[in-house]
Design an enzyme around this catalytic site. Structure first.
Site, PDB file in Angstrom:
ATOM      1  N   LYS A  34      54.599  83.997  77.507  1.00 44.15           N
ATOM      2  CA  LYS A  34      53.960  83.068  76.584  1.00 44.15           C
ATOM      3  C   LYS A  34      54.905  82.673  75.455  1.00 44.15           C
ATOM      4  CE  LYS A  34      51.692  84.088  72.852  1.00 44.15           C
ATOM      5  NZ  LYS A  34      50.757  84.366  71.744  1.00 44.15           N
ATOM      6  N   CYS A 128      47.612  84.827  64.854  1.00 45.15           N
ATOM      7  CA  CYS A 128      46.852  86.060  64.696  1.00 45.15           C
ATOM      8  C   CYS A 128      46.867  86.533  63.249  1.00 45.15           C
ATOM      9  CB  CYS A 128      47.419  87.165  65.589  1.00 45.15           C
ATOM     10  SG  CYS A 128      46.746  87.168  67.253  1.00 45.15           S
ATOM     11  N   ILE A 341      57.413  95.797  61.364  1.00 43.60           N
ATOM     12  CA  ILE A 341      57.549  94.334  61.435  1.00 43.60           C
ATOM     13  C   ILE A 341      56.464  93.625  60.627  1.00 43.60           C
ATOM     14  CG2 ILE A 341      57.776  92.348  62.966  1.00 43.60           C
ATOM     15  CD1 ILE A 341      59.968  94.440  63.363  1.00 43.60           C
TER      16      ILE A 341
END
Length: 456
Positions: A34, A128, A341
């Site tokens: 993706k 997200c 991250i």
């Protein structure tokens, strides 16, 4: 129903019903990546000639990106997992908010539009809800290449400075190895005048895939996959055919699911060195990994706790932190998961604890004591990878679990439940027809029900 975010509510339009204590067995086909396909779609804007992309996964994020390109004037024809893109009649250089809302990858369009046409208007990106993902590195890099940028009412307006018709190659040093910024700047620099060097560049496989396609199109990009990338700008780019690399995150998710259920499966096709950080940790925790060509087989009986710390590639991927946390929650002994991250990527922890896990969270560090079992529950995933982690937990658990919030899952996993069914898991997608009435796009486990990209 327990929700993955205490501050959000989600429509229960679809959910997955999982009958627990399942075992996986067999071979699973891994889809195209993706995160690679999205940026390759944006890169198609750089040429007036036809681009053919193969192995494109059917996902809601891909459909959104395709709709954005159509709105710009790109003609798209789809057949199975193959897309033909014709960008020669682009007449619009602005992305409408209603199309880009919730799709962070839409921001990739700014580099190609600016470099090719000298102007672009792109809304600030979504995606997200996993914490702050600023675009400062994108903006600063584009400015260094000669762009004038103004942000007004959440719209990024970019133009080439002065009376110049092209961006100008320069030296750019990123403060952090941002994947998105590296990709944006590579695309922008490919049509710039002169040489651009990007230091502290991200090294992810998806970046290497982008550079490979751009070089097929006539770009001159050197040392992709290294910390310093060199781009010699060219006057124009041509069309090409390119196959999207396999999705290493989907592959890793299935490997982790197999380990969590003490199962044996084979995943294919994959590029094994893209998964080295994951397979190394699975081996350390007790799994047997066998690599043969473009396939990986995992056999697992007992799992012991191991520590992981997420890091940019070639380190352990942040996108697999949530599924791996689920695995460690039922491992023998203690483990520690450190997320480096994103600052808000532990949404799954309190949900796993509801199912019986013993995890203590201290900011970005999860301290885990393995338990023997989970209990099935009704849960809502708040983001893509949390949803995957909860599905794995539901497969492990005693009893039945219902996982909602599938709008997140369908952004990143192609036919996830049908692949699990093939591997022997009892799982069913349930639809709330009333809610679905107004939905433009839905994903089904039946390939015949998967909407086709319309020819434009």
């Amino acid at each position: 129903m327990i929700c993955g975010s205490k501050n959000k509510s989600y429509l229960k339009s679809q959910n997955l019903k999982i009958f627990g204590q399942g075992k996986l067995n067999g071979i699973v086909e891994i889809s195209g990546a993706k995160n690679s396909a999205l940026v390759l779609l944006a890169a198609s804007l750089l040429t007036n000639e036809r681009i053919v992309l193969q192995n494109v996964p059917r996902l809601t994020d891909i459909e959104k990106m395709a709709n954005i390109l159509r709105n710009l004037g790109v003609k798209i024809v789809e057949k199975n997992n193959r897309l033909e893109l014709d960008s020669q009649n682009i007449s619009i250089k602005e992305l409408p908010y209603e199309l880009v809302n919730g799709l962070r990858a839409s921001f990739f369009c700014i580099g190609p539009l600016l470099s090719k046409f000298g102007e672009a208007k792109v809304p600030l990106p979504g995606g997200c809800n996993i914490g702050s993902r600023p675009i400062d590195e994108h903006i600063n890099g584009l400015k260094a290449l000669g762009a004038e940028i103004l942000i007004e009412e959440e719209i990024v307006k970019a133009n080439i400075k002065g009376d110049k018709s092209r961006l100008i190659g320069t030296h750019i040093k990123l403060k952090c190895p941002s994947v998105g910024a590296t990709e944006t700047l590579i695309m922008a620099a490919s049509l710039a005048e002169g040489r651009t060097t990007i230091e502290n560049a991200a090294r992810e496989p998806e970046i290497q895939d982008l550079c490979q396609m751009l070089n097929k199109m006539g770009a001159k990009i050197y040392d992709s996959g290294k910390e310093k990338i060199i781009i010699d700008g060219v006057n124009e780019l041509c069309g090409c055919s390119h196959k999207v690399i396999p999705d290493r995150i989907e592959a890793g998710t299935f490997l982790i699911a197999a380990a969590a259920t003490s199962s044996s499966i084979t995943i294919s096709p994959v590029i094994p060195n893209h998964l080295e950080a994951v397979t190394n940790k699975l081996q350390e925790s007790g799994s047997k990994i066998t690599i043969k060509g473009n396939s990986i087989t995992i056999n697992c009986n007992k799992i012991k706790g191991v520590d992981i710390e997420t890091a940019p590639f070639p380190g352990f991927p942040t996108d697999l932190q949530a599924p791996f946390t689920t695995l460690m929650a039922i491992a023998n002994g203690e483990s520690k998961i450190t997320e480096t991250i994103f600052e808000n990527r532990m949404n799954h922890v309190h949900l796993l604890n509801k199912m019986g896990a013993n995890i203590k969270l201290n900011k970005n560090i999860a301290h885990i004591k393995g338990v023997k079992k989970f209990k099935g529950m009704d849960l809502v995933g708040s983001d893509l990878r949390t949803s995957a982690a909860l599905i794995i937990a539901g497969i492990i658990a005693e009893g039945t679990s219902t996982i909602s919030g599938l709008e997140h899952l369908d952004r990143g996993y192609e036919n996830f439940e049908s692949k699990l069914k093939i591997l022997g898991i009892k799982i069913t997608r349930e639809f709330n027809k009333k809610t679905l009435k107004n939905k433009e796009f839905k994903t089904s486990s039946d390939p015949a029900d998967i909407p086709r990209y319309k020819a434009a």
